[in-house]
Motif scaffolding. Sequence first.
Motif, PDB file in Angstrom:
ATOM      1  N   GLY A  17      22.876  65.121  35.868  1.00  0.00           N
ATOM      2  CA  GLY A  17      21.706  64.635  34.658  1.00  0.00           C
ATOM      3  C   GLY A  17      22.103  65.652  33.482  1.00  0.00           C
ATOM      4  N   ILE A  18      21.712  65.252  32.362  1.00  0.00           N
ATOM      5  CA  ILE A  18      22.037  65.928  31.146  1.00  0.00           C
ATOM      6  C   ILE A  18      20.822  65.846  30.302  1.00  0.00           C
ATOM      7  N   GLU A  19      20.891  67.173  29.688  1.00  0.00           N
ATOM      8  CA  GLU A  19      19.725  67.410  28.330  1.00  0.00           C
ATOM      9  C   GLU A  19      20.573  67.628  27.250  1.00  0.00           C
ATOM     10  N   ILE A  20      20.376  66.803  26.237  1.00  0.00           N
ATOM     11  CA  ILE A  20      20.931  66.944  25.087  1.00  0.00           C
ATOM     12  C   ILE A  20      19.883  67.402  23.860  1.00  0.00           C
ATOM     13  N   HIS A  21      20.301  68.386  23.264  1.00  0.00           N
ATOM     14  CA  HIS A  21      19.547  68.740  22.106  1.00  0.00           C
ATOM     15  C   HIS A  21      20.177  68.553  20.769  1.00  0.00           C
ATOM     16  N   ALA A  22      19.534  67.786  19.949  1.00  0.00           N
ATOM     17  CA  ALA A  22      20.323  67.345  18.732  1.00  0.00           C
ATOM     18  C   ALA A  22      19.237  67.610  17.448  1.00  0.00           C
ATOM     19  N   GLN A  23      19.796  68.215  16.344  1.00  0.00           N
ATOM     20  CA  GLN A  23      19.252  68.672  15.415  1.00  0.00           C
ATOM     21  C   GLN A  23      18.792  67.570  14.377  1.00  0.00           C
TER      22      GLN A  23
ATOM     23  N   SER B  62      24.416  66.479  12.397  1.00  0.00           N
ATOM     24  CA  SER B  62      25.692  66.665  12.466  1.00  0.00           C
ATOM     25  C   SER B  62      26.221  66.683  14.022  1.00  0.00           C
ATOM     26  N   GLY B  63      27.318  66.385  14.361  1.00  0.00           N
ATOM     27  CA  GLY B  63      27.858  66.059  15.688  1.00  0.00           C
ATOM     28  C   GLY B  63      27.945  67.486  16.388  1.00  0.00           C
ATOM     29  N   MET B  64      28.589  67.498  17.494  1.00  0.00           N
ATOM     30  CA  MET B  64      28.964  68.586  18.242  1.00  0.00           C
ATOM     31  C   MET B  64      30.259  69.241  17.799  1.00  0.00           C
ATOM     32  N   GLU B  65      30.753  68.999  17.172  1.00  0.00           N
ATOM     33  CA  GLU B  65      32.004  69.612  16.283  1.00  0.00           C
ATOM     34  C   GLU B  65      31.526  70.638  15.210  1.00  0.00           C
ATOM     35  N   ALA B  66      30.139  70.297  14.706  1.00  0.00           N
ATOM     36  CA  ALA B  66      29.565  71.206  13.848  1.00  0.00           C
ATOM     37  C   ALA B  66      28.250  72.227  14.316  1.00  0.00           C
ATOM     38  N   GLY B  67      28.048  71.889  15.623  1.00  0.00           N
ATOM     39  CA  GLY B  67      26.982  72.510  16.285  1.00  0.00           C
ATOM     40  C   GLY B  67      25.858  71.624  16.068  1.00  0.00           C
ATOM     41  N   GLY B  68      25.539  70.694  15.714  1.00  0.00           N
ATOM     42  CA  GLY B  68      24.344  69.955  15.634  1.00  0.00           C
ATOM     43  C   GLY B  68      23.944  69.368  16.742  1.00  0.00           C
ATOM     44  N   LEU B  69      24.689  69.425  17.892  1.00  0.00           N
ATOM     45  CA  LEU B  69      24.232  68.666  19.123  1.00  0.00           C
ATOM     46  C   LEU B  69      24.961  69.582  20.215  1.00  0.00           C
ATOM     47  N   ARG B  70      24.049  69.899  21.292  1.00  0.00           N
ATOM     48  CA  ARG B  70      24.378  70.617  22.185  1.00  0.00           C
ATOM     49  C   ARG B  70      24.099  69.744  23.688  1.00  0.00           C
ATOM     50  N   ALA B  71      24.694  70.083  24.659  1.00  0.00           N
ATOM     51  CA  ALA B  71      24.497  69.640  25.918  1.00  0.00           C
ATOM     52  C   ALA B  71      24.203  70.595  27.209  1.00  0.00           C
ATOM     53  N   ASP B  72      23.403  70.363  27.742  1.00  0.00           N
ATOM     54  CA  ASP B  72      23.183  71.244  29.124  1.00  0.00           C
ATOM     55  C   ASP B  72      23.257  70.005  30.409  1.00  0.00           C
ATOM     56  N   VAL B  73      24.030  70.465  31.334  1.00  0.00           N
ATOM     57  CA  VAL B  73      24.233  69.766  32.463  1.00  0.00           C
ATOM     58  C   VAL B  73      23.728  70.254  33.693  1.00  0.00           C
TER      59      VAL B  73
END
Length: 632
Positions: A109-115, A291-302
């Motif tokens: 299961g995944i938790e995605i945090h997005a700015q 922004s996306g993962m490459e810029a730190g705007g999206l992070r994931a916890d699995v």
Amino acid sequence: MSRVPTAALSKYLLQGQVSRQGCLRLTRSHLSARALALRPAIASHCRSLHTQQAAPEASLSSSPAPPPSHVPLRKQLKDEAKKAKAAAAGKKKKNASNQVVPGWELTVGIEIHAQLNTAKKLFSEATTSFNDESNSHVAYFDLATPGSQPHFQKETLIPALRAALALNCDVQPVSRFDRKHYFHWDQPAGYQITQYYEPFAREGRVVLQPRDGIAAEDGDGIAVRIQQVQMEQDTAKTMAQPGETHWIDFNRTGVPLIEIITRPDIHHPATAAALVRKVQILLSAVDACVSGMEAGGLRADVNVSVRRTADGPDAPLGTRTEIKNLSSFKAVEDAIIAERDRQIAVLEAGGAVEGETRGWAIGSTETRRLRGKEGEVDYRYMPDPDLLPVVIGDDLVSHLRDTMGQLPDAEVDELVDVFGLTAKDALSLVGLDGGARVEYFWRVVEALQAKLGGGAGTIAEHPGCFQLAANWILHELGRLTSNPHDESAQDLGLTADGQCQRVPVESLTDILAFLYQRRITAKVAKELLWVVYRGTVPAQYASVADAVETENMWFRELAEHEYAALADQAVEGQEGIVAQFAGYKKYPEGKLMFLVGRMIRLGAEERIDPKNAESVMRRLLEEKYVPGLKRA
């Protein structure tokens, strides 16, 4: 004692060779009679220590065995490194073949945090900031100053709703904020404001197809359910300094996030990474994420757990562990594989998996324990007494749904079905530059349709022209900025509405139209693209056509007899090559292209069409150079 030369020490340390001179010399004159008598036993004992094997006691009268051959230290180290590398290669599988472990089922299961893409923070009017001076955009409430109160900024709800609609969620008419209590230096209030019990969106789904990069074991596709999407505030940014010092930047405190929580529907690591990638593309397409993962705007916890397949599908899931703050798609897949293998090893050894929070470092091969897993009771969730419920009207949801535009899946389908692009190229075009690259493509398509003078059926009449446009926008534009050693290389300057500052739509349209109509060569077209990118058009030339005319770069192709004359020159002195075309079992295409290459080098390249040169050479081989040559 005399000085030992460096060369002698080097031979002794690296090659095991003992010098015969100086202090390293050991002669009979320096040995007592007792030492001479004990010499065979000492040699035997030394051999025993060298091989680390127990040897029978040697008698004083036994003759010593010949000394073992010495292996240089450098060679020993190299051999050990090779063995270690070979052993690691044998254990490590490619991710493509490491999706399943026989006898075990993985559940993720995944938790995605997005700015969110907003101008203000979630509960204060402070400006959202990512690269400004530290602590320059901070309100009293961000610092939990006594007496300060949260004020929900309604405009932050708009990108959150667009994200929920893109994820096919049901927007809730009423949602509420809760306090999640924990103490850390990046959370000055001692709690985080989130939506745990009553989030603003529930029950969504994301459909993944093979083209999204899912595991082959998932077949034609999989639908991953979204449990809920909730709004929450971000924490401060911690910056580690030398020693045990940490600096805190409160600019990020209170920046609005959405947390996307999936159901445990994923069973393969590659599919988990594909889901995070797909969510990022969706959020970017609807302008919800900054922004996306490459810029730190999206992070994931699995959340990862395993269970034995022999227990059956109705057996309870295994104890799960959470891997925090994964910052790339590769990290998602690699961390899941490592944690799955670790849990299986623990269970097969008779142990029990502990519920805990674990971490992952880029380039690592295993997860590491961070802390014991906090339960819901530890967080002490409670409704926030300072914030009113959020009421969302159906009219707002309907307006956002109607104005959201085309989602990536539909756009990819159109690029594949209408323009004949491969799924890989279509996905790349849609995903590059936050969707700006594909918007630029649509503008070029529109301009090409007008240039070619066709109506609605122009694309069907000239499919090659629009495939050429997609290829250039995807690859040739990328090459302009890919040289890290070129100081003049700059960003393309693409905007969200599809404009390009460095290569305007009109300029690229002219280049592609001239190339498709064979009025210029591919080499000239690439030179023109570079000229446009450098700003020479319109600084020095009024337009692309003006540059071609001024520099006399129009393609004036050779006549048939001129191609034939070049072919005669190309085969001259190449009797051995030409002979291979007689009595062949498989047509020697490579030799043919060798002869065509000679034609191009011997002639004026700017006047030669390689396809026509190949056609002439192939015909003359059959009719003139190798009479009776059978057709390939």
